[in-house]
Enzyme design. Structure first.
Site, PDB file in Angstrom:
ATOM      1  N   CYS A  72       5.107 -45.207  -4.392  1.00 44.62           N
ATOM      2  CA  CYS A  72       5.064 -43.741  -4.567  1.00 44.62           C
ATOM      3  C   CYS A  72       4.858 -42.994  -3.245  1.00 44.62           C
ATOM      4  O   CYS A  72       5.547 -42.003  -2.963  1.00 44.62           O
ATOM      5  CB  CYS A  72       3.976 -43.363  -5.555  1.00 44.62           C
ATOM      6  N   HIS A  83       0.223 -36.966  -5.158  1.00 46.32           N
ATOM      7  CA  HIS A  83      -0.220 -37.478  -3.854  1.00 46.32           C
ATOM      8  C   HIS A  83       0.122 -36.453  -2.761  1.00 46.32           C
ATOM      9  O   HIS A  83       1.181 -35.822  -2.797  1.00 46.32           O
ATOM     10  CB  HIS A  83       0.529 -38.776  -3.490  1.00 46.32           C
TER      11      HIS A  83
END
Ligand code: A2P
Length: 330
Positions: free
Chosen positions: A126, A233
Site C-alpha cells: 500500500c 496512509h
C-alpha cells in the site's frame, strides 16, 4: 465471468467487493472465499446473501480471476493451484512481489507489461503504490536519484485485529493487542517485522518495490511509522532529481497523471489528509515545495486510502485491464 475473492471477510476483501461494483466489472458469479472458520456462514453484500465457500471449492469452480487478500502463506500455497486450473490470480500479499518471474503492477504505470501468460500478478504494498503513483511522472521527466520517505500509516493496514485494539483502548477495555504497545495517543516506528539490517520489512518494501516498478537505479530510504488514524496512509517524501525542475511544471505533470489529485494551496489550507482520502480511489498530493537545502530536490506530501488504491482498487483495476485486453484464458 466468474470472480473469486479470497479473504472476502477481511478489511481489504470488503473493499474489493465494493470496488468490483464501482468499476462495473462484468461479474456473473462472485465466489466468496474465506478460511475454514467462516465456511458455511453467509456474507450479505448490497442486499445479496452469499454463502462463504472454501478455497478448495473455489478452485473446483475454475473462476477466470481470483483476487487474493488472505495473507502471504495462503497465497504461497494456493495461488499456484488456481493458476494450474487456468485462473489468473491478482495477489495482495507480499508473497510474489519480488519474484523475478512475477510482475508487480500499478496499472497507471506498467499495466502494459502484463501478458496472457501471467497467471499470478502481484499488487504492490500500500505505501509503495501511493508513492510510485506520484514518483512515476516526475521520474520520466527529471530522473530521480534518491528518495527519502517517512510514512504515517493507519491501523487499517494491520487488519481487523488492530481496529479492535484501537476501539478497546478508546473504550478503556482490555483485549487482544495487535501491536506491542498502545496505539491511541502514540506513534510506533515499527510497521511489520524488523529485518537484520535494522529496517522493518515495510521500509524495505518501499525500497525494493519502488526499484522493481520504476527503476533499479533509484535509491530509496524509508522510515515507516504506525499512527492512530483509522484509515488512510500519509507520506512525507523528499525527492532528489538528476535534473532541475520547475515547480509549476511539477504541478502540471502531477495534475495530468491518471489517478493523482493535486491538493496544494497554502493560502486556503489546502493539503491532503487521511480523513478526507478515506473511501476514495485516488492518490492525493500536496505541500509541493522546493527543498531549499539541496539542488534539484523536492518535498511533498502524499495521502491515499490504503485499503483502496493501496490494495483493493489497484487489484480491481488490474482485473479490469486484463478483462478489457482479453488477457485471461480460463
Ligand atoms: P476469515 O474471516 O475466515 O478468518 P484481515 O487481514 O482483515 O484479518 O483478513 C484476512 C482474510 O483472509 C479473512 O477474510 C480471512 O478469513 C481470510 N483467510 C485467512 N486464512 C485463509 C485461508 N487459509 N483460506 C482462505 N481465506 C483465509
Amino acid at each position: 465471468m466468474k470472480i473469486a475473492v479470497v479473504g472476502a471477510t477481511g478489511l481489504v476483501g470488503g473493499e474489493i467487493l465494493d470496488v468490483v461494483e464501482e468499476y462495473n466489472l462484468p461479474v456473473d458469479e462472485l465466489l466468496i472465499v474465506a478460511s475454514k472458520r467462516s465456511v458455511g456462514k453467509t456474507l450479505t453484500y448490497k442486499g445479496n446473501t452469499y454463502k462463504i465457500i472454501s478455497i478448495e471449492d473455489a478452485i473446483e469452480q475454475k473462476p477466470e480471476i481470483a483476487i487474493f487478500s488472505a495473507g502471504g502463506s495462503t497465497s504461497l500455497e494456493w495461488a499456484p493451484k488456481f493458476a494450474e486450473v487456468g485462473t489468473t490470480v491478482i495477489d495482495n500479499s507480499s508473497a510474489w512481489r519480488m519474484s523475478p518471474d512475477h510482475k508487480l503492477i500499478v496499472p497507471e504505470i506498467n499495466a502494459d507489461l502484463i501478458t496472457e501468460n501471467d497467471k499470478i500478478i502481484a499488487n504492490p504494498n500500500c505505501s509503495t503504490i501511493q508513492m510510485v503513483m506520484v514518483l512515476a511522472p516526475l521520474h520520466k521527466k527529471y530522473k530521480i536519484k534518491r528518495v527519502v520517505v517517512s510514512t504515517y500509516q493507519s491501523i487499517s493496514g494491520t487488519g481487523m485485529k488492530a481496529i479492535t485494539q484501537m476501539e478497546n483502548e478508546m473504550n478503556e477495555r482490555e483485549g487482544e493487542m495487535a501491536y506491542p504497545y498502545p496505539i491511541v495517543g502514540n506513534c510506533l516506528p515499527h510497521c511489520d517485522v524488523f529485518e537484520d539490517n535494522g529496517y522493518t520489512k515495510e521500509e524495505m518494501k518501499l525500497t525494493n518495490e519502488t526499484k522493481k516498478i520504476l527503476d533499479p537505479s533509484i535509491q530509496v530510504t524509508a522510515t515507516a511509522v504506525r499512527v492512530p488514524v483509522s484509515g488512510g496512509h500519509s507520506e512525507s517524501v523528499n525527492i532528489e532529481f538528476e535534473n532541475d525542475f520547475d515547480l509549476s511544471e511539477v504541478r502540471r505533470l502531477l495534475h495530468e497523471m491518471d489517478g493523482v489529485v493535486v491538493q496544494d494551496n497554502p493560502d486556503t489550507n489546502t493539503y491532503p489528509m487521511p480523513l478526507y482520502a478515506k473511501g476514495k480511489n485516488d492518490v492525493f498530493v500536496g505541500r509541493i515545495r522546493r527543498d531549499e537545502t539541496q539542488a534539484n530536490t523536492l518535498n511533498l506530501w502524499i495521502v491515499a486510502d490504503n485499503l483502496r488504491k493501496g490494495a483493493a482498487t489497484n487489484a480491481v483495476q488490474i482485473a479490469k485491464y486484463i478483462i478489457e485486453k482479453h488477457l485471461i484464458s480460463a
